[in-house]
Scaffold this motif. Structure first.
Motif, mmCIF file in Angstrom:
data_model
loop_
_atom_site.group_PDB
_atom_site.id
_atom_site.type_symbol
_atom_site.label_atom_id
_atom_site.label_comp_id
_atom_site.label_asym_id
_atom_site.label_seq_id
_atom_site.Cartn_x
_atom_site.Cartn_y
_atom_site.Cartn_z
ATOM 1 N N ARG A 95 0.835 -1.209 0.000
ATOM 2 C CA ARG A 95 0.000 0.000 0.000
ATOM 3 C C ARG A 95 0.867 1.255 0.000
ATOM 4 N N ILE A 96 1.947 1.192 0.768
ATOM 5 C CA ILE A 96 2.849 2.365 0.790
ATOM 6 C C ILE A 96 3.468 2.544 -0.602
ATOM 7 N N GLN A 97 3.844 1.404 -1.218
ATOM 8 C CA GLN A 97 4.477 1.497 -2.547
ATOM 9 C C GLN A 97 3.518 2.079 -3.598
ATOM 10 N N THR A 98 2.211 1.893 -3.362
ATOM 11 C CA THR A 98 1.271 2.434 -4.340
ATOM 12 C C THR A 98 0.739 3.808 -3.922
ATOM 13 N N GLY A 99 1.502 4.473 -3.062
ATOM 14 C CA GLY A 99 1.213 5.872 -2.781
ATOM 15 C C GLY A 99 0.533 6.159 -1.468
ATOM 16 N N HIS A 100 0.164 5.131 -0.687
ATOM 17 C CA HIS A 100 -0.504 5.406 0.578
ATOM 18 C C HIS A 100 0.524 5.884 1.608
ATOM 19 N N GLN A 101 0.217 6.988 2.252
ATOM 20 C CA GLN A 101 1.111 7.481 3.314
ATOM 21 C C GLN A 101 0.479 7.149 4.658
ATOM 22 N N PRO A 102 1.031 6.204 5.427
ATOM 23 C CA PRO A 102 0.410 5.908 6.721
ATOM 24 C C PRO A 102 0.468 7.137 7.626
ATOM 25 N N ARG A 103 -0.644 7.444 8.270
ATOM 26 C CA ARG A 103 -0.646 8.606 9.167
ATOM 27 C C ARG A 103 -0.276 8.134 10.563
ATOM 28 N N LEU A 104 1.048 8.109 10.817
ATOM 29 C CA LEU A 104 1.498 7.650 12.132
ATOM 30 C C LEU A 104 1.140 8.708 13.159
ATOM 31 N N LYS A 105 0.685 8.234 14.308
ATOM 32 C CA LYS A 105 0.331 9.197 15.350
ATOM 33 C C LYS A 105 1.417 9.163 16.429
ATOM 34 N N SER A 106 1.295 8.205 17.340
ATOM 35 C CA SER A 106 2.216 8.222 18.485
ATOM 36 C C SER A 106 3.632 7.780 18.128
ATOM 37 N N LEU A 107 3.817 7.054 17.032
ATOM 38 C CA LEU A 107 5.163 6.543 16.741
ATOM 39 C C LEU A 107 5.876 7.317 15.628
ATOM 40 N N GLN A 108 5.338 8.487 15.280
ATOM 41 C CA GLN A 108 5.931 9.277 14.192
ATOM 42 C C GLN A 108 7.431 9.533 14.421
ATOM 43 N N ARG A 109 7.792 9.727 15.701
ATOM 44 C CA ARG A 109 9.199 10.031 16.000
ATOM 45 C C ARG A 109 10.146 8.900 15.592
ATOM 46 N N LEU A 110 9.578 7.684 15.378
ATOM 47 C CA LEU A 110 10.438 6.550 15.028
ATOM 48 C C LEU A 110 10.455 6.291 13.527
ATOM 49 N N ALA A 111 9.807 7.192 12.756
ATOM 50 C CA ALA A 111 9.793 7.013 11.297
ATOM 51 C C ALA A 111 11.229 6.937 10.781
ATOM 52 N N TYR A 112 11.392 6.234 9.672
ATOM 53 C CA TYR A 112 12.738 5.905 9.182
ATOM 54 C C TYR A 112 13.626 7.126 8.963
ATOM 55 N N LYS A 113 14.864 7.022 9.481
ATOM 56 C CA LYS A 113 15.908 8.005 9.154
ATOM 57 C C LYS A 113 17.132 7.201 8.776
ATOM 58 N N HIS A 114 17.731 7.539 7.653
ATOM 59 C CA HIS A 114 18.899 6.769 7.220
ATOM 60 C C HIS A 114 20.064 6.996 8.182
ATOM 61 N N VAL A 115 20.756 5.920 8.515
ATOM 62 C CA VAL A 115 21.952 6.015 9.359
ATOM 63 C C VAL A 115 23.102 5.417 8.562
ATOM 64 N N SER A 116 24.189 6.167 8.482
ATOM 65 C CA SER A 116 25.313 5.628 7.719
ATOM 66 C C SER A 116 26.100 4.665 8.597
ATOM 67 N N LEU A 117 26.017 3.378 8.266
ATOM 68 C CA LEU A 117 26.706 2.397 9.104
ATOM 69 C C LEU A 117 27.943 1.831 8.427
ATOM 70 N N ASN A 118 28.065 2.092 7.144
ATOM 71 C CA ASN A 118 29.192 1.514 6.423
ATOM 72 C C ASN A 118 30.408 2.412 6.591
ATOM 73 N N PRO A 119 31.489 1.864 7.175
ATOM 74 C CA PRO A 119 32.627 2.738 7.463
ATOM 75 C C PRO A 119 33.238 3.364 6.217
ATOM 76 N N THR A 120 32.903 2.828 5.034
ATOM 77 C CA THR A 120 33.540 3.381 3.836
ATOM 78 C C THR A 120 32.608 4.292 3.026
ATOM 79 N N ASP A 121 31.359 4.493 3.484
ATOM 80 C CA ASP A 121 30.478 5.226 2.586
ATOM 81 C C ASP A 121 30.448 6.742 2.830
ATOM 82 N N ASN A 122 31.225 7.216 3.776
ATOM 83 C CA ASN A 122 31.330 8.668 3.908
ATOM 84 C C ASN A 122 32.801 9.017 3.792
ATOM 85 N N GLU A 123 33.168 9.526 2.646
ATOM 86 C CA GLU A 123 34.594 9.682 2.399
ATOM 87 C C GLU A 123 35.053 11.124 2.504
#
Ligand code: NAD
Length: 639
Positions: A357-385
């Motif tokens: 559903r998300i892939q077809t354009g639905h945006q879930p309306r998160l209420k209480s857990l919005q703060r945990l919505a995805y944020k990219h974290v760079s974990l690969n030691p070589t990907d920030n040069e």
């Protein structure tokens, strides 16, 4: 079209295959740019299968691993997990635990802790020895370079993710060489990150404070075993062990998993799961998979990671909960926000439906857990040069330190009663022949005699505490209460009572006073005999006996009233140190000669360790070995 990353998938044991299958299906549905290569590693895998899995990991560089079983026993298979981590230099164990309040109610709604657990060193080296029948050791093997890497990684992560505080939890007050060095390196590295508060705390205090005020911590860096325990505590604080993901990252490969184990109690038919369906929560491994997508990077994987995380939060908010989150009691959810209790299979299907559903354009309306919505974290030691990062993260430079050998430790198997010289000396000095004592009292070893006196002392204390009126009565008088019989002490008490007659103890208090002193005098006297013997040997070979200790506690020249086991550490310092002409080769010759004399004297060598000192760049010489407890405290029978 992005290149697909091959991921080695290990289903593992117990609940592992069910949750791994679930996560794989979710990853496929998410459109992540991956292909999977299944391998076996676990309790039923053959050596060939395990080797193939490890080789595939080396080739592909990424592994998604279900939990594997490691039996708790005195023998058997070493942990596959630890083998994979140490065998591939995966020095970071990254574990993040965030509160899901109010969906999963906790006392700490603001918790968001990331733990950087050192992953290759310490007691997990699992180098253990039994050198004597009683004494067993586990070596905590550590390195400055290992400490440097994990602490650097923690600060880099804090910097990249905008965290303002890194806490170092350590045990530098007790383990001065290993943990003290960890703290020193932490302080040195922290100077490169002026915007981040470098906070340090002794692990026991830290562990207690994390459990009561987790919101005061952001990033924690700590050694292997502490980090293992701490990360289970922090994950459990969020509601369930089933929620935590974990990344094991090195500079060439990375392995992703759940924090939890094989969950034998929730397997179909297990203690907590009478049904024949899988009920395990796949969330922990799913969180591990999101970390994996972060690590691999690329547009498609970042999108897949975001869709999975947001679909998962959406499902939690919709009240579709596995049993650990529903908190089932007698089949009834205790979590008021649970609308439906789902098994592993329904978890997978519900996740896939939401991702689609998300892939077809639905945006879930998160209420209480919005703060945990995805944020990219760079974990690969070589990907920030960026140049700045490379400057900061330059590889560990081994400190140039002049080294000298200053002496050595000999650990001997020793119980006192086996050494005729000691027995004779003791008999001459004290007028008591320990052999008579051992014969008289059915003890086969002196150790037993010492344990026995200790135990009798406890018995007497107990009897006296329950029968204070006995204190001023004759110990051997008739009419000892039936309590003695009830406690099963009668034979011991009558034995002691015989001795009491012989030694004419007048009352119980005196008896147990004497028993206590007897222990202390016996221990001090026999260890003194040992010390004198070793001193006379040391003097013949250009060494001085610095101390004798048992389980790290001084027994010579200073002694309190310790309980002994059968292994003594004898520390010898080389007198040639004070002779400018003497060479480093000479000390090794002298060590061999001293060892030969120790053996000739009938002392049984269990192991030896050389002692070194190091000159730091500032010119100060530092000891590369530890003193024993009480080295300059307690009584010295010599005085
Ligand atoms: P465990 O983590 O398997 O279980 C502890 C508790 O957490 C149990 O009550 C279990 O039901 C619950 N739990 C665990 N995973 C869950 C999930 N996904 N959903 C819901 N509840 C879950 O720990 P254990 O019982 O001490 O260990 C069992 C085996 O796992 C041992 O052989 C151990 O060596 C192994 N283990 C492996 C790993 C690993 O491979 N990374 C980690 C820890 C333990």
């Amino acid at each position: 079209m992005e290149k697909k990353q091959t991921v080695v998938v290990i289903p593992g044991d117990g609940i592992g295959p069910a949750i791994t299958q679930s996560v794989k299906e979710i990853l496929i549905a998410s459109g992540a740019c991956l292909e999977f290569e299944d391998h076996k590693m676990g309790k039923d895998a053959s050596l060939e299968e395990i080797n193939n899995a490890m080789k595939a990991f080396e080739r592909t560089g990424v592994m998604l691993k279900g939990p594997t079983e490691t039996p708790v026993s005195t023998k058997g298979q070493k942990s596959f997990n630890v083998t994979a981590r140490k065998g591939h230099g995966l020095f970071v164990n990254f574990r993040r635990s965030m509160s899901f309040d109010p969906i999963i109610k906790t006392s700490f709604p603001n918790q968001d802790i990331t733990i950087f657990r050192e992953n290759e060193e310490g007691l997990y080296s699992a180098v253990e020895h039994r050198h004597t029948p009683d004494g067993i050791q586990a070596l905590s093997l550590k390195s400055e370079s290992g400490m440097y890497k994990i602490i650097r990684a923690a600060f880099e992560y804090a910097l990249e993710t905008g965290k303002t505080k890194v806490s170092c939890l350590h045990k530098g007050n007790i383990l001065k060489n290993t943990e003290g060095t960890f703290l020193e390196i932490f302080k040195i590295i922290s100077a490169d990150y002026p915007g981040i508060e470098a906070h340090s705390q002794i692990i026991d205090d830290g562990m207690a404070k994390v459990a009561s005020f987790p919101e005061n911590y952001q990033v924690i860096v700590t050694e292997n075993l502490f980090g293992d325990i701490l990360s289970d505590v922090t994950t459990q604080l969020t509601g369930s062990l089933g929620l935590g993901g974990s990344a094991n990252i090195g500079s060439r490969q990375a392995m992703f998993e759940a924090i939890h184990g094989t969950g034998p109690d929730i397997l179909p038919g297990g203690k907590l799961n009478p049904s024949n369906t899988h009920i395990a929560n796949p969330s922990g491994l799913l969180q591990g998979a999101i970390l994996m997508l972060d690590y691999i990077g690329g547009t498609a994987n970042k999108k897949a990671a975001a869709d999975i995380q947001n679909a998962w939060l959406w499902m939690l908010e919709d009240g579709l909960h596995t049993l650990d989150i529903a908190r089932l009691k007698d089949g009834v959810p205790q979590n008021p926000l649970t609308k439906e209790v789902i098994d592993t299979n329904s978890f997978t299907n519900s996740m896939i439906t939401r991702i689609k559903r998300i892939q077809t354009g639905h945006q879930p309306r998160l209420k209480s857990l919005q703060r945990l919505a995805y944020k990219h974290v760079s974990l690969n030691p070589t990907d920030n040069e960026s140049i700045q990062k490379l400057k900061r993260t330059k590889p560990f430079a081994m400190p140039k330190m002049e080294t000298k050998t200053v002496g050595f430790d000999v650990f001997i198997k020793w119980t006192g009663h086996e050494d005729p010289w000691i027995l004779d000396t003791f008999a001459r000095k004290s007028g008591t022949d320990l052999r008579d004592l051992l014969n008289l009292s059915h003890f086969s070893t002196l150790q037993e005699a010492l344990e026995y006196t200790h135990w009798i002392h406890e018995c007497l204390l107990l009897i006296l505490s329950k029968n204070p009126e006995l204190a001023d009565k004759s110990f051997a008088s008739p009419g000892l209460p039936s309590l003695i019989e009830e406690l099963g002490f009668s034979s011991q008490v009558s034995e002691l009572s015989d001795q009491a007659h012989k030694r004419s103890f007048s009352d119980l208090e005196q008896a147990f006073e004497i028993v206590r002193h007897y222990h202390q005098i016996l221990v001090a006297s026999i260890t003194h005999c040992l010390g004198e013997k070793l001193e006379s040997i040391a003097g013949r070979h250009n060494f001085r006996l610095e101390a004798v200790s048992c389980r790290g506690q001084s027994v010579y020249p200073h002694i309190m009233d310790p309980d002994l086991v059968d292994q003594m550490r004898c520390t010898f310092i080389w007198l040639g140190l004070y002779d400018n002409e003497a060479s480093d080769k000479q000390i090794h010759k002298d060590i061999l000669a001293l060892l030969a004399s120790i053996a000739e004297a009938g002392l049984d060598r269990a192991k030896t360790e050389e002692l070194h000192e190091f000159r730091r760049p500032d010119g100060e010489w530092i000891k590369g070995y530890s003193d024993c407890y009480g080295q300059n405290m307690g009584t010295s029978p010599a005085n």
